[in-house]
Design an enzyme around this catalytic site. Sequence first.
Site, PDB file in Angstrom:
ATOM      1  N   LYS A  60       0.864  -1.183   0.000  1.00  0.00           N
ATOM      2  CA  LYS A  60       0.000   0.000   0.000  1.00  0.00           C
ATOM      3  C   LYS A  60       0.902   1.235   0.000  1.00  0.00           C
ATOM      4  O   LYS A  60       1.466   1.625   1.007  1.00  0.00           O
ATOM      5  CB  LYS A  60      -0.922   0.064   1.221  1.00  0.00           C
ATOM      6  CG  LYS A  60      -1.983   1.154   0.997  1.00  0.00           C
ATOM      7  CD  LYS A  60      -2.466   1.827   2.234  1.00  0.00           C
ATOM      8  CE  LYS A  60      -1.700   3.015   2.698  1.00  0.00           C
ATOM      9  NZ  LYS A  60      -1.670   4.209   1.829  1.00  0.00           N
TER      10      LYS A  60
ATOM     11  N   GLU B  99       9.292  16.633  15.138  1.00  0.00           N
ATOM     12  CA  GLU B  99       9.719  16.496  13.743  1.00  0.00           C
ATOM     13  C   GLU B  99       8.904  17.460  12.878  1.00  0.00           C
ATOM     14  O   GLU B  99       7.680  17.392  12.855  1.00  0.00           O
ATOM     15  CB  GLU B  99       9.489  15.055  13.270  1.00  0.00           C
ATOM     16  CG  GLU B  99      10.004  14.813  11.871  1.00  0.00           C
ATOM     17  CD  GLU B  99       9.712  13.410  11.372  1.00  0.00           C
ATOM     18  OE1 GLU B  99       8.550  12.976  11.451  1.00  0.00           O
ATOM     19  OE2 GLU B  99      10.655  12.750  10.903  1.00  0.00           O
TER      20      GLU B  99
ATOM     21  N   GLU C 141       9.713   1.856  10.560  1.00  0.00           N
ATOM     22  CA  GLU C 141      10.715   2.902  10.271  1.00  0.00           C
ATOM     23  C   GLU C 141       9.988   4.231  10.407  1.00  0.00           C
ATOM     24  O   GLU C 141       9.200   4.585   9.530  1.00  0.00           O
ATOM     25  CB  GLU C 141      11.257   2.748   8.845  1.00  0.00           C
ATOM     26  CG  GLU C 141      11.924   1.423   8.540  1.00  0.00           C
ATOM     27  CD  GLU C 141      13.241   1.255   9.272  1.00  0.00           C
ATOM     28  OE1 GLU C 141      13.791   2.244   9.782  1.00  0.00           O
ATOM     29  OE2 GLU C 141      13.711   0.099   9.343  1.00  0.00           O
TER      30      GLU C 141
ATOM     31  N   CYS D  53      13.671  11.488   6.837  1.00  0.00           N
ATOM     32  CA  CYS D  53      13.491  11.067   8.232  1.00  0.00           C
ATOM     33  C   CYS D  53      14.780  11.204   9.041  1.00  0.00           C
ATOM     34  O   CYS D  53      14.744  11.483  10.231  1.00  0.00           O
ATOM     35  CB  CYS D  53      12.995   9.630   8.278  1.00  0.00           C
ATOM     36  SG  CYS D  53      14.010   8.523   7.310  1.00  0.00           S
TER      37      CYS D  53
HETATM   38  P1  NAD Z   1       2.219   8.764   7.492  1.00  0.00           P
HETATM   39  O1  NAD Z   1       2.453   8.016   8.742  1.00  0.00           O
HETATM   40  O2  NAD Z   1       1.150   9.780   7.465  1.00  0.00           O
HETATM   41  O3  NAD Z   1       1.853   7.757   6.303  1.00  0.00           O
HETATM   42  C1  NAD Z   1       2.710   6.710   5.927  1.00  0.00           C
HETATM   43  C2  NAD Z   1       1.901   5.586   5.324  1.00  0.00           C
HETATM   44  O4  NAD Z   1       1.096   5.011   6.348  1.00  0.00           O
HETATM   45  C3  NAD Z   1       0.932   6.023   4.230  1.00  0.00           C
HETATM   46  O5  NAD Z   1       0.886   5.021   3.250  1.00  0.00           O
HETATM   47  C4  NAD Z   1      -0.390   6.118   4.980  1.00  0.00           C
HETATM   48  O6  NAD Z   1      -1.512   5.960   4.139  1.00  0.00           O
HETATM   49  C5  NAD Z   1      -0.252   4.966   5.949  1.00  0.00           C
HETATM   50  N1  NAD Z   1      -1.042   5.057   7.178  1.00  0.00           N
HETATM   51  C6  NAD Z   1      -1.385   6.157   7.869  1.00  0.00           C
HETATM   52  N2  NAD Z   1      -2.107   5.816   8.965  1.00  0.00           N
HETATM   53  C7  NAD Z   1      -2.198   4.467   8.955  1.00  0.00           C
HETATM   54  C8  NAD Z   1      -2.823   3.508   9.813  1.00  0.00           C
HETATM   55  N3  NAD Z   1      -3.510   3.883  10.911  1.00  0.00           N
HETATM   56  N4  NAD Z   1      -2.713   2.197   9.518  1.00  0.00           N
HETATM   57  C9  NAD Z   1      -2.028   1.794   8.420  1.00  0.00           C
HETATM   58  N5  NAD Z   1      -1.438   2.657   7.565  1.00  0.00           N
HETATM   59  C10 NAD Z   1      -1.515   3.965   7.831  1.00  0.00           C
HETATM   60  O7  NAD Z   1       3.628   9.374   7.063  1.00  0.00           O
HETATM   61  P2  NAD Z   1       3.967  10.295   5.828  1.00  0.00           P
HETATM   62  O8  NAD Z   1       3.430  11.658   6.081  1.00  0.00           O
HETATM   63  O9  NAD Z   1       3.591   9.592   4.579  1.00  0.00           O
HETATM   64  O10 NAD Z   1       5.574  10.315   5.882  1.00  0.00           O
HETATM   65  C11 NAD Z   1       6.293  11.164   6.707  1.00  0.00           C
HETATM   66  C12 NAD Z   1       6.763  10.425   7.936  1.00  0.00           C
HETATM   67  O11 NAD Z   1       7.472   9.257   7.561  1.00  0.00           O
HETATM   68  C13 NAD Z   1       7.745  11.243   8.745  1.00  0.00           C
HETATM   69  O12 NAD Z   1       7.433  11.121  10.109  1.00  0.00           O
HETATM   70  C14 NAD Z   1       9.077  10.603   8.446  1.00  0.00           C
HETATM   71  O13 NAD Z   1      10.057  10.771   9.427  1.00  0.00           O
HETATM   72  C15 NAD Z   1       8.688   9.183   8.287  1.00  0.00           C
HETATM   73  N6  NAD Z   1       9.701   8.468   7.519  1.00  0.00           N
HETATM   74  C16 NAD Z   1      10.489   7.562   8.155  1.00  0.00           C
HETATM   75  C17 NAD Z   1      11.487   6.899   7.463  1.00  0.00           C
HETATM   76  C18 NAD Z   1      12.374   5.896   8.134  1.00  0.00           C
HETATM   77  O14 NAD Z   1      12.943   5.088   7.411  1.00  0.00           O
HETATM   78  N7  NAD Z   1      12.520   5.913   9.437  1.00  0.00           N
HETATM   79  C19 NAD Z   1      11.673   7.156   6.107  1.00  0.00           C
HETATM   80  C20 NAD Z   1      10.853   8.080   5.493  1.00  0.00           C
HETATM   81  C21 NAD Z   1       9.859   8.725   6.205  1.00  0.00           C
END
Ligand code: NAD
Length: 478
Positions: A171, A380, A246, A280
């Site tokens: 997804k 963040e 992650e 991130c």
């Molecule tokens: P997000 O958590 O809003 O969404 C990430 C994914 O999770 C999307 O596909 C979203 O649809 C899905 N999602 C959201 N809520 C969910 C739930 N309750 N159950 C299942 N899936 C769900 O994050 P974002 O805004 O897309 O990305 C930014 C964040 O990602 C930042 O906090 C960043 O630090 C983090 N990030 C971490 C890494 C890492 O490797 N540690 C890498 C890149 C980004």
Amino acid sequence: MSSYERDDVYIDGGWRRSAGGVIEVDSAVTGEIIGRIPDGTADDVKAAVAAARAAFPGWSQTPVGVRLDALAQLAKKLDERSDELTRLISTEVGTPWRVSAPVQVDQPRRVLDSYRDLMTDFPLEEQIGQSAVLREPIGVVAAITAWNFPLQQVIGKVGAALVTGCTVVVKPSEVAPLSAFVVADILDEIGLPPGVFNLVSGRGKTVGEELVGHPDVDMVTFTGSTTAGRRIGEVAARTVKRVALELGGKSANVILDDADLARAVKVGVANCFTNTGQVCTAWTRMLVPRKHLGEVEDLVRARLATYTLGDPLDPATTMGPLASAAQRERVREYIRVGIAEGANLIYGGLEEPKDVPAGFFVTPTAFSNVRQDMRIAREEIFGPVLSILPYDTEDEAITMANDSEYGLAGAVWSADSDRAYRVARQIRTGAVDINGSFFNVLAPFGGYKQSGNGRELGHHGLTEFYELKSVQRAPTEA
Ligand code: NAD
């Protein structure tokens, strides 16, 4: 743009219509709609998981050479389509071409190559006393990804699942989903057995949670925010599945008093502002000896003045827009918070950048004299905002670096690399770069504390996709 109109989800080896609605995908650069994808449903998830479950016995028994060949074909086809993918991701996410080509597109291909190298002689069996300890693929994997490095995250997870013998339902982020559809097109062309790879686009609350809670999903590998990661952990716990998370970060760049300041600031700023700060691992807290604060402020201002904002497809652009209107509002709100908290705004701020397209641009911004208790030092932001924090002693710098709910990455700078190594050892994060060293696709990637659990990439990342089984034979049969 007609190729970005995607009506179908990919399930059981074919494209099929979803009964759900439509999600519109924006250009980060202009704000215009550049694509449409299905807003998948619980029924799509059920069908995809059933297909992945049915395909698992066959795929997990496939000789590793066949799986390595599939990865090689995927890598080759990604390479062939690299310009198209770079253009797509630069438009969706806003990453300048000069970063997008090597990092957004070429790095995923290199990750696939690394998995192939590692799997060629991956230890799947060891003898411990009378036990044969076997690594067996964990089963059906749900891969849920964020938007900032969309292809990297999909490939890191799908590649690991496929090569270890797992089947997978992806997804992708609804903000930058289009490159995942290209991956699905490629895997369709390659002709994997039906059900081995499935893609269901949609929202986190619906498609994401349905996948996480599904009893036939054995593992969730997730990249995204700590908020969503917590929720995923809760939902996954009900069916006791493996969860690799992650998550977010607030990484400290510790500049020690004997460091080459000009270099530490140059690399530190580049790190913090890459991909418009939507990384991130970004070193968003610059920890500076108080006696060097003025000099560092001057160096930071000078570096930020070199950024050219504009269309990511223009080779002159060094900083693009943020990925979405929501992200721009979030970043602007944090700039307001920093001003209200009394931090010293030394560059940028709320003024709209001039001479840029109509998309989601903000001015690169730096605050100095930031205190550890301010929100801009703790939360963040995920945008081009640097916080500079002064410290008095090395111990205080280490304490400040560790005073965070996050623990993803960080940096240390010193003329004495043994000293830097000693400090790096005391920082509680999954990675620390000394004196400007850089990312290694073979090293484990992941976070301490609320930056996540589990590791991705390299040998350690692949082991997450296995269960361990101990088979004891009676001594007479051994
Ligand atoms: P997000 O958590 O809003 O969404 C990430 C994914 O999770 C999307 O596909 C979203 O649809 C899905 N999602 C959201 N809520 C969910 C739930 N309750 N159950 C299942 N899936 C769900 O994050 P974002 O805004 O897309 O990305 C930014 C964040 O990602 C930042 O906090 C960043 O630090 C983090 N990030 C971490 C890494 C890492 O490797 N540690 C890498 C890149 C980004």
